[in-house]
Design a protein around this motif. Structure first.
Motif, mmCIF file in Angstrom:
data_model
loop_
_atom_site.group_PDB
_atom_site.id
_atom_site.type_symbol
_atom_site.label_atom_id
_atom_site.label_comp_id
_atom_site.label_asym_id
_atom_site.label_seq_id
_atom_site.Cartn_x
_atom_site.Cartn_y
_atom_site.Cartn_z
ATOM 1 N N ASP A 1 -4.355 -25.115 9.659
ATOM 2 C CA ASP A 1 -5.775 -25.378 9.439
ATOM 3 C C ASP A 1 -6.039 -25.907 8.038
ATOM 4 N N ASP A 2 -6.938 -26.854 7.959
ATOM 5 C CA ASP A 2 -7.551 -27.212 6.680
ATOM 6 C C ASP A 2 -8.776 -26.302 6.616
ATOM 7 N N VAL A 3 -8.611 -25.161 5.948
ATOM 8 C CA VAL A 3 -9.641 -24.122 5.952
ATOM 9 C C VAL A 3 -10.964 -24.670 5.439
ATOM 10 N N GLU A 4 -10.936 -25.420 4.362
ATOM 11 C CA GLU A 4 -12.187 -25.950 3.803
ATOM 12 C C GLU A 4 -12.907 -26.825 4.820
ATOM 13 N N ALA A 5 -12.168 -27.675 5.527
ATOM 14 C CA ALA A 5 -12.799 -28.551 6.522
ATOM 15 C C ALA A 5 -13.297 -27.751 7.730
ATOM 16 N N ALA A 6 -12.452 -26.879 8.275
ATOM 17 C CA ALA A 6 -12.831 -26.130 9.480
ATOM 18 C C ALA A 6 -14.027 -25.227 9.228
ATOM 19 N N GLY B 1 -14.965 -11.535 9.440
ATOM 20 C CA GLY B 1 -14.198 -10.544 10.180
ATOM 21 C C GLY B 1 -13.284 -9.698 9.319
ATOM 22 N N GLY B 2 -13.011 -8.510 9.813
ATOM 23 C CA GLY B 2 -12.175 -7.557 9.091
ATOM 24 C C GLY B 2 -10.762 -8.046 8.842
ATOM 25 N N ASP C 1 -4.425 -7.321 1.371
ATOM 26 C CA ASP C 1 -4.348 -7.942 0.047
ATOM 27 C C ASP C 1 -3.715 -9.325 0.112
ATOM 28 N N ASP C 2 -2.951 -9.588 1.158
ATOM 29 C CA ASP C 2 -2.306 -10.896 1.323
ATOM 30 C C ASP C 2 -3.315 -12.006 1.580
ATOM 31 N N HIS C 3 -4.553 -11.641 1.964
ATOM 32 C CA HIS C 3 -5.550 -12.653 2.322
ATOM 33 C C HIS C 3 -6.691 -12.765 1.315
ATOM 34 N N VAL C 4 -6.524 -12.220 0.119
ATOM 35 C CA VAL C 4 -7.611 -12.224 -0.868
ATOM 36 C C VAL C 4 -8.043 -13.647 -1.206
ATOM 37 N N GLU C 5 -7.100 -14.543 -1.435
ATOM 38 C CA GLU C 5 -7.469 -15.924 -1.776
ATOM 39 C C GLU C 5 -8.195 -16.607 -0.627
ATOM 40 N N LEU C 6 -7.767 -16.356 0.603
ATOM 41 C CA LEU C 6 -8.444 -16.923 1.768
ATOM 42 C C LEU C 6 -9.853 -16.358 1.889
ATOM 43 N N LEU C 7 -10.006 -15.059 1.686
ATOM 44 C CA LEU C 7 -11.331 -14.439 1.725
ATOM 45 C C LEU C 7 -12.236 -15.048 0.663
ATOM 46 N N GLN D 1 -12.023 -17.987 -0.673
ATOM 47 C CA GLN D 1 -12.337 -19.357 -0.270
ATOM 48 C C GLN D 1 -13.452 -19.369 0.778
ATOM 49 N N VAL D 2 -13.364 -18.487 1.760
ATOM 50 C CA VAL D 2 -14.382 -18.430 2.820
ATOM 51 C C VAL D 2 -15.738 -18.047 2.237
ATOM 52 N N ILE D 3 -15.771 -17.025 1.389
ATOM 53 C CA ILE D 3 -17.051 -16.598 0.800
ATOM 54 C C ILE D 3 -17.652 -17.720 -0.037
ATOM 55 N N ASN D 4 -16.852 -18.411 -0.819
ATOM 56 C CA ASN D 4 -17.368 -19.522 -1.616
ATOM 57 C C ASN D 4 -17.890 -20.656 -0.739
ATOM 58 N N LEU D 5 -17.225 -20.904 0.381
ATOM 59 C CA LEU D 5 -17.717 -21.924 1.313
ATOM 60 C C LEU D 5 -19.045 -21.508 1.937
ATOM 61 N N VAL D 6 -19.187 -20.238 2.266
ATOM 62 C CA VAL D 6 -20.465 -19.750 2.816
ATOM 63 C C VAL D 6 -21.568 -19.965 1.794
#
Length: 146
Positions: free
Chosen positions: A57-62, A78-79, A85-91, A93-98
């Motif tokens: 996935d291109d997370v920013e685009a999706a 989602g939980g 802790d392995d997903h902190v950067e992804l989390l 990124q998602v919050i900043n996109l929101v």
């Protein structure tokens, strides 16, 4: 999944079929469907944006495309994105996109797919009336967010 009502809630989470590891994704997928069904049962339109951890996935685009698709009242994260802790950067990124693409939306968090509707979405009240669960949504303004 698209709800019958016009979409008001976007649920962003992990695609259980695209999370690496020796595990059975089917129970999680069924739990997600069950959680989303509760929105439809209460007349709350919902859509999902499920992303994988397999690097395709291109997370920013999706996530950006999903966030721009409608004027969301609430975005639930989602939980699966928060519980490791392995997903902190992804989390992050998602919050900043929101915040960038849906600045007026409330941000809610669920613990499991079954608690998505009860998360801190703008559910003003959930009451029992005549044996049926009634849900009233309200639009949060910046000053009224918890």
């Amino acid at each position: 999944m698209d709800g019958a009502a016009s979409p008001r809630v976007l649920v962003i989470g992990l695609d259980p079929y695209r999370v690496p590891g020796p595990w059975d994704p089917e129970p999680v997928a069924k739990a997600i469907e069950g959680g989303l069904t509760k929105f439809a049962e209460h007349g709350v339109g919902v859509e999902t944006c499920l992303i994988g951890l397999d690097g395709r996935d291109d997370v920013e685009a999706a996530v950006g495309n999903a966030l721009r698709a409608h004027p969301w009242e609430c975005v639930t994260v989602g939980g699966g994105l928060r519980h490791s802790d392995d997903h902190v950067e992804l989390l992050e990124q998602v919050i900043n996109l929101v915040r960038r693409h849906a600045p007026d939306a409330a941000i809610a968090f669920d613990s499991t797919p079954a608690t998505t509707l009860r998360g801190r979405c703008p559910v003003d009240r959930v009451t029992a009336a005549n044996g049926a669960l009634g849900v009233t949504l309200r639009r949060w303004t910046a000053g009224s967010r918890p």
